[in-house]
Design an enzyme around this catalytic site. Structure first.
Site, mmCIF file in Angstrom:
data_model
loop_
_atom_site.group_PDB
_atom_site.id
_atom_site.type_symbol
_atom_site.label_atom_id
_atom_site.label_comp_id
_atom_site.label_asym_id
_atom_site.label_seq_id
_atom_site.Cartn_x
_atom_site.Cartn_y
_atom_site.Cartn_z
ATOM 1 N N LYS A 22 0.839 -1.203 0.000
ATOM 2 C CA LYS A 22 0.000 0.000 0.000
ATOM 3 C C LYS A 22 0.875 1.255 0.000
ATOM 4 O O LYS A 22 0.683 2.156 -0.815
ATOM 5 C CB LYS A 22 -0.892 0.014 1.243
ATOM 6 C CG LYS A 22 -1.534 1.357 1.505
ATOM 7 C CD LYS A 22 -2.410 1.358 2.737
ATOM 8 C CE LYS A 22 -1.742 1.782 4.018
ATOM 9 N NZ LYS A 22 -1.460 3.214 4.143
ATOM 10 N N ASN A 23 1.852 1.305 0.908
ATOM 11 C CA ASN A 23 2.628 2.538 1.070
ATOM 12 C C ASN A 23 3.607 2.781 -0.079
ATOM 13 O O ASN A 23 4.207 3.853 -0.161
ATOM 14 C CB ASN A 23 3.380 2.532 2.401
ATOM 15 C CG ASN A 23 2.449 2.816 3.567
ATOM 16 O OD1 ASN A 23 1.273 3.123 3.360
ATOM 17 N ND2 ASN A 23 2.973 2.713 4.778
ATOM 18 N N CYS A 116 -4.979 12.951 13.597
ATOM 19 C CA CYS A 116 -5.547 11.650 13.291
ATOM 20 C C CYS A 116 -5.348 10.765 14.501
ATOM 21 O O CYS A 116 -4.756 11.170 15.484
ATOM 22 C CB CYS A 116 -4.918 11.037 12.046
ATOM 23 S SG CYS A 116 -3.274 10.426 12.328
ATOM 24 N N ARG A 121 0.714 14.280 13.612
ATOM 25 C CA ARG A 121 1.215 14.028 12.251
ATOM 26 C C ARG A 121 1.219 15.276 11.375
ATOM 27 O O ARG A 121 0.435 15.407 10.428
ATOM 28 C CB ARG A 121 0.418 12.906 11.597
ATOM 29 C CG ARG A 121 0.569 11.601 12.335
ATOM 30 C CD ARG A 121 -0.095 10.468 11.628
ATOM 31 N NE ARG A 121 0.701 9.936 10.552
ATOM 32 C CZ ARG A 121 0.368 8.855 9.864
ATOM 33 N NH1 ARG A 121 -0.736 8.220 10.144
ATOM 34 N NH2 ARG A 121 1.123 8.415 8.896
ATOM 35 N N ASP A 305 4.679 0.602 12.066
ATOM 36 C CA ASP A 305 3.461 -0.034 11.531
ATOM 37 C C ASP A 305 3.317 -1.495 11.958
ATOM 38 O O ASP A 305 2.320 -2.135 11.620
ATOM 39 C CB ASP A 305 3.437 0.073 10.000
ATOM 40 C CG ASP A 305 3.085 1.482 9.537
ATOM 41 O OD1 ASP A 305 2.699 2.312 10.371
ATOM 42 O OD2 ASP A 305 3.209 1.752 8.320
ATOM 43 N N ARG A 397 -8.477 -0.583 4.519
ATOM 44 C CA ARG A 397 -7.610 0.449 3.940
ATOM 45 C C ARG A 397 -6.272 -0.142 3.533
ATOM 46 O O ARG A 397 -5.629 0.368 2.614
ATOM 47 C CB ARG A 397 -7.346 1.557 4.975
ATOM 48 C CG ARG A 397 -8.510 2.480 5.214
ATOM 49 C CD ARG A 397 -8.087 3.647 6.070
ATOM 50 N NE ARG A 397 -6.791 4.120 5.623
ATOM 51 C CZ ARG A 397 -5.854 4.634 6.395
ATOM 52 N NH1 ARG A 397 -6.055 4.783 7.683
ATOM 53 N NH2 ARG A 397 -4.702 5.040 5.893
HETATM 54 C C1 UD1 Z 1 4.507 6.965 6.551
HETATM 55 C C2 UD1 Z 1 3.639 5.757 6.304
HETATM 56 C C3 UD1 Z 1 3.060 5.240 7.619
HETATM 57 C C4 UD1 Z 1 4.188 4.996 8.630
HETATM 58 C C5 UD1 Z 1 5.094 6.208 8.750
HETATM 59 C C6 UD1 Z 1 6.327 5.948 9.592
HETATM 60 C C7 UD1 Z 1 2.780 6.128 4.077
HETATM 61 C C8 UD1 Z 1 1.631 6.463 3.220
HETATM 62 N N1 UD1 Z 1 2.575 6.143 5.387
HETATM 63 O O1 UD1 Z 1 3.685 7.993 7.105
HETATM 64 O O2 UD1 Z 1 2.359 4.038 7.369
HETATM 65 O O3 UD1 Z 1 3.622 4.728 9.893
HETATM 66 O O4 UD1 Z 1 5.559 6.626 7.447
HETATM 67 O O5 UD1 Z 1 7.036 4.875 9.089
HETATM 68 O O6 UD1 Z 1 3.854 5.832 3.592
HETATM 69 N N2 UD1 Z 1 6.882 14.571 10.889
HETATM 70 C C9 UD1 Z 1 6.912 15.908 11.205
HETATM 71 N N3 UD1 Z 1 6.635 16.808 10.203
HETATM 72 C C10 UD1 Z 1 6.328 16.429 8.931
HETATM 73 C C11 UD1 Z 1 6.293 15.050 8.625
HETATM 74 C C12 UD1 Z 1 6.582 14.143 9.633
HETATM 75 O O7 UD1 Z 1 7.187 16.301 12.345
HETATM 76 O O8 UD1 Z 1 6.090 17.293 8.086
HETATM 77 C C13 UD1 Z 1 7.188 13.564 11.927
HETATM 78 C C14 UD1 Z 1 5.974 12.698 12.266
HETATM 79 O O9 UD1 Z 1 5.146 13.304 13.233
HETATM 80 C C15 UD1 Z 1 6.636 11.446 12.780
HETATM 81 C C16 UD1 Z 1 7.888 11.343 11.899
HETATM 82 O O10 UD1 Z 1 8.109 12.640 11.388
HETATM 83 O O11 UD1 Z 1 7.022 11.616 14.113
HETATM 84 C C17 UD1 Z 1 7.817 10.347 10.778
HETATM 85 O O12 UD1 Z 1 6.610 10.523 10.072
HETATM 86 P P1 UD1 Z 1 6.490 10.284 8.505
HETATM 87 O O13 UD1 Z 1 7.595 9.395 8.066
HETATM 88 O O14 UD1 Z 1 6.350 11.587 7.809
HETATM 89 O O15 UD1 Z 1 5.117 9.500 8.385
HETATM 90 P P2 UD1 Z 1 4.190 9.495 7.112
HETATM 91 O O16 UD1 Z 1 5.005 9.766 5.904
HETATM 92 O O17 UD1 Z 1 2.985 10.326 7.366
#
Ligand code: UD1
Length: 418
Positions: A22-23, A116, A121, A305, A397
């Site tokens: 999915k990701n 969420c 996030r 995850d 999902r």
């Molecule tokens: C992706 C995955 C999700 C997984 C996560 C961590 C997809 C679609 N989703 O989510 O399944 O759980 O990686 O492996 O690929 N952060 C910030 N600011 C930002 C972005 C992130 O502070 O702008 C922080 C987040 O709060 C978190 C960390 O960075 O603590 C990692 O998050 P991130 O890797 O961005 O998660 P997603 O990409 O949303």
């Protein structure tokens, strides 16, 4: 709404095929926005989330068709640049259209995902990165509107912590930007490598694949891609853990065990037999499971995850396990539900202390997010009696035909209307 009913305490046995990730599929589909022509993406799982991103692309003017697990997408006549709240609220990953829309159309309007179930996030890294590349950003009415006068331009972007979708968004923005973009402290998840491979096949110039420093030299235009979605490492891990928890043995085919280094090591330390044979993996539980400690980390560390599912396994292990969630705050929503099934778990800050018990008992539980739901399925398969999991749209999902795959492993599961 559907619920899932599991008659537990039956060993699992058999062979199942792992679906595409999915990701990985979500950013690959978003990347089709970067070039006209028919893109071909193989091994795309048919999930609620992949349908959501396709619905989103349709609202932008894209066409698509599915032939089995192969998806064909054409984005020649884009006529809209807005991702509405209605779509973004059901799937945060909709933010993945921001980078490619801005690169191709010079503008994008995307609803802010908001909070969420698993924490705040934020998307500040995505926005700061695009700003560094020359985008003007406006936050109004719950939407971010991004625009650029001529073209995005390269820049150096440093992530405080590696962000998966942040890295993907900046990559997709940078491939058509003017000049060189460097992403420092980039995420290194295999899904990013899959996207890099797709972009390179489209004509993008990217160096540093598989590392935390990606260098992108923008090109004028790209051609359509043909790419295969990597196997879902989280689905693979979930079934490995399910067999470890319920007992039995299984062979998972069409997967990539090399994408699960930390899980496999941890499962072996817990006493499971895990045999990796290239693109399939065998698991069995010969003896009682021993407690182990884990801490979630960016790849190649233990994936957040799989934290909830591993907690279900630890709730039946011998001894005490400390499970530390270091990626997302508030990702212990499954704890209260596992406790309803008899698990002994205490939360202390961002750690959960799990005392293994002899038996879980079936109960009525509620799914709160995708991976929390998966942990309830794992627990339900091992529990004595009947477990009823409501709100399984969360599971749909991210898990393709979960009930069918579990049945193929001999589980007694059925879906019912709530
Ligand atoms: C992706 C995955 C999700 C997984 C996560 C961590 C997809 C679609 N989703 O989510 O399944 O759980 O990686 O492996 O690929 N952060 C910030 N600011 C930002 C972005 C992130 O502070 O702008 C922080 C987040 O709060 C978190 C960390 O960075 O603590 C990692 O998050 P991130 O890797 O961005 O998660 P997603 O990409 O949303």
């Amino acid at each position: 709404m559907d619920k899932l009913i599991i008659e537990g305490a039956r060993k699992l046995q058999g062979e199942i095929r792992i679906s595409g990730a999915k990701n990985a599929a979500l950013p690959l589909i978003a990347a089709t926005l970067l070039a006209p022509g028919w893109h071909v993406i193989h091994n795309v799982p048919d999930l609620r989330d992949t349908r959501t991103i396709l619905a989103l692309l349709e609202t932008l003017g894209a066409e698509w068709k599915r032939e089995g697990s192969t998806l064909l997408v054409k984005t020649d006549s884009l006529n809209n640049f807005e991702a509405s709240y209605e779509l973004v609220k059901t799937m945060r990953a909709s933010i993945l259209v921001l980078g490619p829309l801005l690169a191709r159309m010079g503008k994008a309007r995307v609803s802010l995902p908001g909070g969420c179930a698993i924490g705040a996030r934020p998307i500040d890294f995505h926005l700061l990165g695009l700003k560094k590349m020359g985008a003007s950003l406006d936050l109004e009415d719950g939407y971010v509107t991004a625009s650029v006068k001529k073209k995005l331009s390269g820049g150096t972007i440093y992530f405080d912590v590696p962000s998966v979708t942040g890295t993907e968004n900046i990559l997709m923005a940078a491939v058509l930007a003017k000049g060189e973009t460097v992403i420092k402290n980039a995420a290194r998840e295999p899904e990013i490598t899959n996207l890099v491979d797709m972009l390179i096949s489209m004509g993008a110039r990217i160096a540093g694949k598989d590392t935390d420093r990606l260098t992108i030299n923008g090109v004028k235009s790209l051609k359509p891609a043909e790419i295969t979605t990597i196997p879902d490492r989280i689905e693979t891990g979930t079934y490995l853990i399910a067999v470890g928890t319920a007992g039995g043995e299984a062979n998972l085919t069409h997967c990539n065990p090399s994408h699960l280094p930390s899980l496999i090591e941890k499962l072996r330390a817990a006493g499971l037999t895990v045999k990796d044979s290239g693109n399939s993996i065998y698991v069995s539980r010969p003896a009682k499971v021993q407690s182990i400690d884990i801490k979630t980390q960016p790849y190649p560390g233990f994936p957040t995850d799989l934290q909830a599912q591993l907690m279900a396994l630890m709730s039946l292990a011998t001894g005490l396990s400390v499970i530390t969630e270091a990626i997302f705050e508030n990702r212990f929503m499954h704890v209260a539900e596992l406790k309803r099934m008899g698990a002994e778990i205490k939360i202390n800050g961002n750690s959960a202390i799990v005392k293994g018990i002899a038996q879980l008992k079936g109960a009525q539980v509620m799914a709160t997010d995708l991976r929390a739901s998966a942990s309830l399925v794992v627990a339900g398969l091992a529990a004595h009696g009947v477990t009823e999991i409501s709100r399984i749209y969360h599971l749909e999902r991210g898990y393709e035909d979960m009930a069918g795959k579990l049945k193929a492993l001999g589980a007694r599961v059925r879906k019912e209307k709530e």
